[in-house]
Design an enzyme around this catalytic site. Structure first.
Site, PDB file in Angstrom:
ATOM      1  N   GLU A 215      41.376  36.764  38.117  1.00 31.27           N
ATOM      2  CA  GLU A 215      42.247  36.758  36.783  1.00 31.27           C
ATOM      3  C   GLU A 215      43.687  36.343  36.890  1.00 31.27           C
ATOM      4  O   GLU A 215      44.110  36.398  38.368  1.00 31.27           O
ATOM      5  CB  GLU A 215      42.472  38.308  36.490  1.00 31.27           C
ATOM      6  CG  GLU A 215      41.854  38.903  35.421  1.00 31.27           C
ATOM      7  CD  GLU A 215      42.140  40.408  35.258  1.00 31.27           C
ATOM      8  OE1 GLU A 215      41.150  41.170  35.252  1.00 31.27           O
ATOM      9  OE2 GLU A 215      43.493  40.636  34.974  1.00 31.27           O
TER      10      GLU A 215
ATOM     11  N   CYS B  57      51.319  35.022  37.493  1.00 26.95           N
ATOM     12  CA  CYS B  57      50.593  36.015  38.617  1.00 26.95           C
ATOM     13  C   CYS B  57      49.578  35.805  39.068  1.00 26.95           C
ATOM     14  O   CYS B  57      48.495  35.646  38.148  1.00 26.95           O
ATOM     15  CB  CYS B  57      50.801  37.496  37.704  1.00 26.95           C
ATOM     16  SG  CYS B  57      50.131  38.926  38.849  1.00 26.95           S
TER      17      CYS B  57
ATOM     18  N   CYS C 237      39.641  44.099  46.047  1.00 27.18           N
ATOM     19  CA  CYS C 237      40.808  44.800  47.047  1.00 27.18           C
ATOM     20  C   CYS C 237      40.005  45.991  47.824  1.00 27.18           C
ATOM     21  O   CYS C 237      39.498  46.905  47.300  1.00 27.18           O
ATOM     22  CB  CYS C 237      41.992  45.040  46.426  1.00 27.18           C
ATOM     23  SG  CYS C 237      43.124  45.738  47.452  1.00 27.18           S
TER      24      CYS C 237
ATOM     25  N   CYS D 155      43.725  51.653  46.367  1.00 26.78           N
ATOM     26  CA  CYS D 155      44.915  52.721  45.539  1.00 26.78           C
ATOM     27  C   CYS D 155      43.998  53.369  44.580  1.00 26.78           C
ATOM     28  O   CYS D 155      43.155  52.806  43.718  1.00 26.78           O
ATOM     29  CB  CYS D 155      46.017  52.029  45.151  1.00 26.78           C
ATOM     30  SG  CYS D 155      46.832  51.108  46.736  1.00 26.78           S
TER      31      CYS D 155
ATOM     32  N   CYS E 160      44.458  51.865  40.611  1.00 31.30           N
ATOM     33  CA  CYS E 160      44.416  50.454  40.458  1.00 31.30           C
ATOM     34  C   CYS E 160      42.760  49.934  39.962  1.00 31.30           C
ATOM     35  O   CYS E 160      41.950  50.196  40.711  1.00 31.30           O
ATOM     36  CB  CYS E 160      44.877  49.807  41.708  1.00 31.30           C
ATOM     37  SG  CYS E 160      44.587  47.971  41.629  1.00 31.30           S
TER      38      CYS E 160
ATOM     39  N   CYS F 152      46.555  43.732  35.954  1.00 29.02           N
ATOM     40  CA  CYS F 152      45.812  43.075  36.545  1.00 29.02           C
ATOM     41  C   CYS F 152      44.733  43.562  36.997  1.00 29.02           C
ATOM     42  O   CYS F 152      44.574  44.853  37.569  1.00 29.02           O
ATOM     43  CB  CYS F 152      46.699  42.422  37.745  1.00 29.02           C
ATOM     44  SG  CYS F 152      47.161  40.707  37.563  1.00 29.02           S
TER      45      CYS F 152
END
Ligand code: SAH
Ligand code: SF4
Length: 351
Positions: free
Chosen positions: A91, A104, A111, A115, A118, A339
């Site tokens: 994205e 961005c 990832c 976290c 997220c 995001c």
């Protein structure tokens, strides 16, 4: 699979020309086509010899991305879901500000930092993006801007490296991207117009301090004590707050630059005055700025955004204590704003 030509720094392209029996200055011509004329096909480079164009096409592709979905918000935010050559999804978001157009970018497919709040962290990292795959996001947004009707030409003027992924976990590619996007012969986006955000990978913060470039650094802090931070950010077990703060102090000392701490406001989790008090103690005396961020709901996590009253009380407390603080403006509220959300949604739909 052939690499994208956007992968090459200016110096690497010069070296490539020499290795391939071409004059060094061809690099400048090619960069002119890529970043000034902003072509989308090699064949549009009409002052380049057929021989060189063939060599380029044998070694490289131009864009490694294809647009899958674009969502336009009523506030001008545009969100792009791109497919990479291996079929994975990323994205990119365009945010129009009064001071310019900010893009961005994503740095990894997923990832691994994981976290708990997220959307990107819920999807394990599949791979790192190359420098050119990050650069191509900027170029496709710029090409999209070129098609919009507007009184004056719209150019991408700011970059935030806050999309999917942990940039400091893909350090070399992310740094090459910075050199490419910042280069005076290319888009020439000033270092002070570039911001990178990290979850706090301490050795890389120290390394970044030595790069000698004026890029803004933001740290995802989100909690003012180790117990709370470890419960929402696993990375805190590896690099707890005292170590993180030491690295940040070193960064400020070496670069003489202000640092930003990001702090997502989550209802009942980290948004009470007791947290504000701890936060003040942590950053007191530092050349630092606190960015309070409204939490973007991610369906499966169960966190909620803080109430307006709690955000103002928190803000007022920091202000009263003379801490530099602001509440981040929100973009694209009517589209999947956070995001990683659009990608996460698409992947769920497709499974
Ligand atoms: N991995 C890097 C950069 C990408 S995340 C980092 O963590 O800093 C960019 C920012 O978005 C980080 O501050 C991150 O904590 C924040 N973020 C993640 N999920 C969010 C959510 N649901 N709502 C608001 N901000 C979020
Ligand atoms: Fe990764 Fe940043 Fe999301 Fe944490 S907040 S999971 S580091 S992208």
């Amino acid at each position: 699979m052939k690499p994208t030509i956007y992968d090459l720094t200016y110096e690497q392209l010069e070296a490539w020309m020499l290795e391939n029996g071409e004059k060094k200055f061809r690099a400048q011509q090619i960069w002119n086509w890529l970043y000034i004329q902003q072509v989308s096909e090699f064949s549009q480079m009409n002052n380049i010899s057929k021989v060189l164009l063939e060599k380029l096409a044998n070694h490289f592709i131009l864009s490694p991305l294809t647009l899958k979905v674009m969502q336009a918000s009523s506030d001008g935010t545009r969100k792009y879901l791109f497919t990479l050559n291996d079929g994975t999804l990323i994205e990119t978001v365009l945010m129009p500000h009064r001071y310019g157009n900010s893009v961005c970018v994503t740095t990894q497919v997923g990832c691994n930092i994981g976290c708990s709040f997220c959307a990107s962290g819920t999807l394990k990292k599949q791979r790192d993006l190359t420098a050119g795959e990050i650069m191509a996001q900027v170029m496709l947004v710029q090409q999209d801007l070129n098609t919009l009707e507007s009184d004056e030409p719209q150019r991408v003027s700011h970059i935030v490296i806050m999309g999917i992924g942990e940039p400091f976990d893909n350090y070399d590619n992310f740094m090459d991207f910075i050199w490419i996007v910042n280069h005076p012969k290319g888009l020439a986006i000033g270092a002070r117009h570039i911001t990178v955000s990290t979850s706090g990978i301490v050795p890389k913060i120290r390394q970044f301090a030595q790069e000698g470039i004026q890029v803004n650094l933001a740290i995802s802090l989100h909690a003012p004590n180790d117990e709370l931070r470890s419960s929402i950010m696993k990375i805190n077990n590896a690099y707890p707050i005292p170590e993180l703060m030491d690295a940040v102090r070193e960064y400020i000392q070496v670069t003489n630059r202000r640092i930003t701490f990001e702090y997502i406001m989550m209802k009942g989790v980290n948004d009470q005055i007791i947290h504000a008090r701890q936060l003040v103690k942590l950053v007191r005396g530092m050349n630092a700025y606190i960015n309070l961020i409204p939490f973007n709901a991610v369906d499966e996590h169960g966190y909620q955004r803080s109430t307006k009253e709690d955000v103002s009380a928190f803000f007022d407390y920091l202000k009263k204590e003379k801490i530099q603080v602001m509440v981040r403006r929100e973009f694209g509220h009517d589209i999947d704003a956070a995001c990683g959300q659009l990608r996460a949604k698409k992947l769920t739909e497709e499974n």
